[in-house]
Design a protein around this motif. Sequence first.
Motif, PDB file in Angstrom:
ATOM      1  N   ASP A 204       0.637  -0.915  -0.484  1.00 28.60           N
ATOM      2  CA  ASP A 204       0.065  -0.134   0.157  1.00 28.60           C
ATOM      3  C   ASP A 204       0.788   0.826  -0.092  1.00 28.60           C
ATOM      4  OD1 ASP A 204       1.071  -0.152   2.462  1.00 28.60           O
ATOM      5  OD2 ASP A 204      -1.407  -0.169   3.477  1.00 28.60           O
ATOM      6  N   LEU A 205       0.530   2.591   0.754  1.00 22.38           N
ATOM      7  CA  LEU A 205       1.194   3.775   0.394  1.00 22.38           C
ATOM      8  C   LEU A 205       2.200   3.816   1.016  1.00 22.38           C
ATOM      9  CD1 LEU A 205       1.118   6.274  -0.529  1.00 22.38           C
ATOM     10  CD2 LEU A 205      -0.473   7.419   0.918  1.00 22.38           C
ATOM     11  N   LYS A 206       1.780   3.445   2.208  1.00 22.16           N
ATOM     12  CA  LYS A 206       2.206   2.963   3.748  1.00 22.16           C
ATOM     13  C   LYS A 206       3.827   2.323   3.561  1.00 22.16           C
ATOM     14  CE  LYS A 206      -0.584   3.771   7.244  1.00 22.16           C
ATOM     15  NZ  LYS A 206      -1.362   3.374   8.596  1.00 22.16           N
ATOM     16  N   ALA A 207       3.786   0.510   2.126  1.00 24.56           N
ATOM     17  CA  ALA A 207       4.877   0.678   1.970  1.00 24.56           C
ATOM     18  C   ALA A 207       6.263   1.498   1.361  1.00 24.56           C
ATOM     19  CB  ALA A 207       4.551  -0.881   1.476  1.00 24.56           C
ATOM     20  N   PHE A 208       5.556   2.373   0.555  1.00 24.98           N
ATOM     21  CA  PHE A 208       6.466   2.291  -0.610  1.00 24.98           C
ATOM     22  C   PHE A 208       6.649   4.192   0.321  1.00 24.98           C
ATOM     23  CE2 PHE A 208       4.050   1.045  -3.620  1.00 24.98           C
ATOM     24  CZ  PHE A 208       4.647  -0.139  -4.972  1.00 24.98           C
ATOM     25  N   GLN A 209       6.314   4.285   1.058  1.00 21.69           N
ATOM     26  CA  GLN A 209       6.734   5.227   1.666  1.00 21.69           C
ATOM     27  C   GLN A 209       8.079   4.943   2.409  1.00 21.69           C
ATOM     28  OE1 GLN A 209       3.997   6.485   4.870  1.00 21.69           O
ATOM     29  NE2 GLN A 209       3.241   8.623   3.213  1.00 21.69           N
ATOM     30  N   ASN A 210       7.378   4.126   3.612  1.00 18.68           N
ATOM     31  CA  ASN A 210       9.110   3.389   3.594  1.00 18.68           C
ATOM     32  C   ASN A 210       9.970   3.138   2.289  1.00 18.68           C
ATOM     33  OD1 ASN A 210       7.258   0.426   5.080  1.00 18.68           O
ATOM     34  ND2 ASN A 210       8.309   2.482   6.215  1.00 18.68           N
ATOM     35  N   LEU A 211       9.828   2.632   1.370  1.00 18.78           N
ATOM     36  CA  LEU A 211      11.366   2.635   0.021  1.00 18.78           C
ATOM     37  C   LEU A 211      11.253   4.776  -0.276  1.00 18.78           C
ATOM     38  CD1 LEU A 211      12.631   1.457  -1.836  1.00 18.78           C
ATOM     39  CD2 LEU A 211      10.762   1.515  -3.180  1.00 18.78           C
ATOM     40  N   GLY A 212      10.795   5.484   0.101  1.00 22.00           N
ATOM     41  CA  GLY A 212      11.478   6.340  -0.229  1.00 22.00           C
ATOM     42  C   GLY A 212      12.076   6.648   1.503  1.00 22.00           C
ATOM     43  N   TYR A 213      11.785   7.349   2.293  1.00 27.43           N
ATOM     44  CA  TYR A 213      12.719   6.806   4.241  1.00 27.43           C
ATOM     45  C   TYR A 213      13.756   6.546   3.555  1.00 27.43           C
ATOM     46  CZ  TYR A 213       7.533   8.764   5.923  1.00 27.43           C
ATOM     47  OH  TYR A 213       6.731   9.277   5.795  1.00 27.43           O
ATOM     48  N   THR A 214      13.919   5.341   2.926  1.00 26.30           N
ATOM     49  CA  THR A 214      15.381   4.820   2.339  1.00 26.30           C
ATOM     50  C   THR A 214      16.544   5.076   1.698  1.00 26.30           C
ATOM     51  OG1 THR A 214      14.458   2.654   2.837  1.00 26.30           O
ATOM     52  CG2 THR A 214      16.587   2.989   1.639  1.00 26.30           C
ATOM     53  N   GLY A 215      15.829   5.830   0.678  1.00 26.51           N
ATOM     54  CA  GLY A 215      16.450   6.545  -0.587  1.00 26.51           C
ATOM     55  C   GLY A 215      16.169   8.147   0.091  1.00 26.51           C
ATOM     56  N   GLU A 216      15.737   8.084   1.299  1.00 28.77           N
ATOM     57  CA  GLU A 216      16.493   9.977   1.994  1.00 28.77           C
ATOM     58  C   GLU A 216      17.216   9.573   3.240  1.00 28.77           C
ATOM     59  OE1 GLU A 216      12.551  11.680   3.783  1.00 28.77           O
ATOM     60  OE2 GLU A 216      11.613  11.458   2.076  1.00 28.77           O
ATOM     61  N   TRP A 217      17.139   8.668   4.009  1.00 26.93           N
ATOM     62  CA  TRP A 217      18.723   8.115   4.444  1.00 26.93           C
ATOM     63  C   TRP A 217      19.667   8.123   3.861  1.00 26.93           C
ATOM     64  CZ3 TRP A 217      17.992   9.571   9.143  1.00 26.93           C
ATOM     65  CH2 TRP A 217      16.728   9.426  10.151  1.00 26.93           C
ATOM     66  N   PHE A 218      19.922   7.066   2.527  1.00 26.80           N
ATOM     67  CA  PHE A 218      20.990   7.353   2.340  1.00 26.80           C
ATOM     68  C   PHE A 218      21.286   7.988   1.402  1.00 26.80           C
ATOM     69  CE2 PHE A 218      19.529   2.450   1.634  1.00 26.80           C
ATOM     70  CZ  PHE A 218      20.856   2.074   3.179  1.00 26.80           C
ATOM     71  N   VAL A 219      20.544   9.344   0.842  1.00 28.56           N
ATOM     72  CA  VAL A 219      21.037  10.672   0.387  1.00 28.56           C
ATOM     73  C   VAL A 219      21.505  11.423   1.651  1.00 28.56           C
ATOM     74  CG1 VAL A 219      20.075  13.172  -0.306  1.00 28.56           C
ATOM     75  CG2 VAL A 219      19.799  10.736  -1.084  1.00 28.56           C
ATOM     76  N   PHE A 220      20.917  11.301   3.090  1.00 31.85           N
ATOM     77  CA  PHE A 220      21.156  12.218   4.239  1.00 31.85           C
ATOM     78  C   PHE A 220      23.233  12.145   4.410  1.00 31.85           C
ATOM     79  CE2 PHE A 220      16.504  12.797   6.165  1.00 31.85           C
ATOM     80  CZ  PHE A 220      16.845  13.593   4.924  1.00 31.85           C
ATOM     81  N   ALA A 221      23.479  10.337   4.409  1.00 29.54           N
ATOM     82  CA  ALA A 221      24.923  10.223   4.088  1.00 29.54           C
ATOM     83  C   ALA A 221      25.482  10.638   3.579  1.00 29.54           C
ATOM     84  CB  ALA A 221      24.591   8.399   4.058  1.00 29.54           C
ATOM     85  N   GLY A 222      24.953  10.351   2.217  1.00 26.79           N
ATOM     86  CA  GLY A 222      25.744  10.923   1.054  1.00 26.79           C
ATOM     87  C   GLY A 222      25.828  12.316   1.178  1.00 26.79           C
ATOM     88  N   PHE A 223      25.190  13.480   1.501  1.00 21.02           N
ATOM     89  CA  PHE A 223      25.194  14.866   2.282  1.00 21.02           C
ATOM     90  C   PHE A 223      26.173  15.153   3.377  1.00 21.02           C
ATOM     91  CE2 PHE A 223      23.769  18.883   4.702  1.00 21.02           C
ATOM     92  CZ  PHE A 223      23.629  19.573   3.537  1.00 21.02           C
ATOM     93  N   VAL A 224      26.481  14.602   4.738  1.00 16.05           N
ATOM     94  CA  VAL A 224      27.329  14.906   5.608  1.00 16.05           C
ATOM     95  C   VAL A 224      28.635  14.630   4.741  1.00 16.05           C
ATOM     96  CG1 VAL A 224      28.392  13.320   7.843  1.00 16.05           C
ATOM     97  CG2 VAL A 224      25.821  13.778   7.620  1.00 16.05           C
ATOM     98  N   VAL A 225      28.759  13.702   4.037  1.00 10.77           N
ATOM     99  CA  VAL A 225      30.557  13.107   3.830  1.00 10.77           C
ATOM    100  C   VAL A 225      30.506  14.647   2.429  1.00 10.77           C
ATOM    101  CG1 VAL A 225      31.858  11.494   2.201  1.00 10.77           C
ATOM    102  CG2 VAL A 225      30.453  11.173   4.115  1.00 10.77           C
ATOM    103  N   PHE A 226      29.271  14.986   1.711  1.00  8.74           N
ATOM    104  CA  PHE A 226      29.586  16.177   1.092  1.00  8.74           C
ATOM    105  C   PHE A 226      30.322  17.408   1.591  1.00  8.74           C
ATOM    106  CE2 PHE A 226      27.803  19.697  -1.284  1.00  8.74           C
ATOM    107  CZ  PHE A 226      29.105  19.635  -2.434  1.00  8.74           C
ATOM    108  N   MET A 227      29.160  17.767   2.712  1.00  2.00           N
ATOM    109  CA  MET A 227      29.596  18.844   3.886  1.00  2.00           C
ATOM    110  C   MET A 227      30.418  18.986   4.512  1.00  2.00           C
ATOM    111  SD  MET A 227      27.309  21.009   3.119  1.00  2.00           S
ATOM    112  CE  MET A 227      27.770  22.413   4.104  1.00  2.00           C
TER     113      MET A 227
END
Length: 272
Positions: A204-227
């Motif tokens: 359902d929609l909540k399942a794909f929200q979990n998938l979206g949050y997965t991408g967000e957290w990995f983007v945050f990790a890359g942003f920390v290294v970039f900064m």
Amino acid sequence: MYRFLLTPRWWGIHVFVLLAIPVCIFMGSWQLGRFEDRVQSHNAAEKAPDPATRKAEPLASLLPVDQRTSGRPAAARGRYAEQFLVPGREVDGKTGSYVLTLLRTDGGKVLPVVRGWIPKGTKAPAPPAGEVSVTGELQASENAGSDGVNAAGGLPPGQVGMISAAALVNLVPYPVYDAWVTLPSADAGMTPVPAAAPQNSGLDLKAFQNLGYTGEWFVFAGFVVFMWFRLVRREAEALEDAELGLAPEPDATSADTTADTPSETPSAPLPG
């Protein structure tokens, strides 16, 4: 040039980066795991046999209700007792009420049984008298705010906002099972209520929200290294400019203004 990386201020930045990256990766992996669980539960539900073709099992053997036992046919015996209406429920796109009747088992504990659905303004049929055997699809107790369920406080007597032991235990003088069943067939004047999918399962929609949050957290990790690299580069460039003696050129506007300003030294008096 990079000796500044060993200063106390930079040690604090290093520690923050070393802590933030694992946290972001862990949270992203956790969200990805939740999405994978949803996919597995969806596949299991697709492969599961039709509840109508499954053999009913005693209620006690299926408790507590989880994703494995939710929707499976459960059998119980007892006598019908109190009856309530659960308003604001939709079946086939129409709004009405569930007819919720409590089945008092031999052990004294009651099982909420949804005998069917009736349109708004319709009187609910009385339950059968005497000892009865019921077989219905097992469901977990509802929680306020989940899947559109509303506690609906302030309801008139004879109505409840949700089907849960917590809501019913204050209305009846005996303990209530933390589960309920919906009957596959209904008496005349009522429509059978289909069993709902287990909470936190399916694609359902909540399942794909979990998938979206997965991408967000990995983007945050890359942003920390970039900064971190960006801050190191800026600091190194500033130190290099300081060593070369580079300084910003004077403002031409201020220089011209200074040149045009008349001297404040008083001129000598002219001879008389």
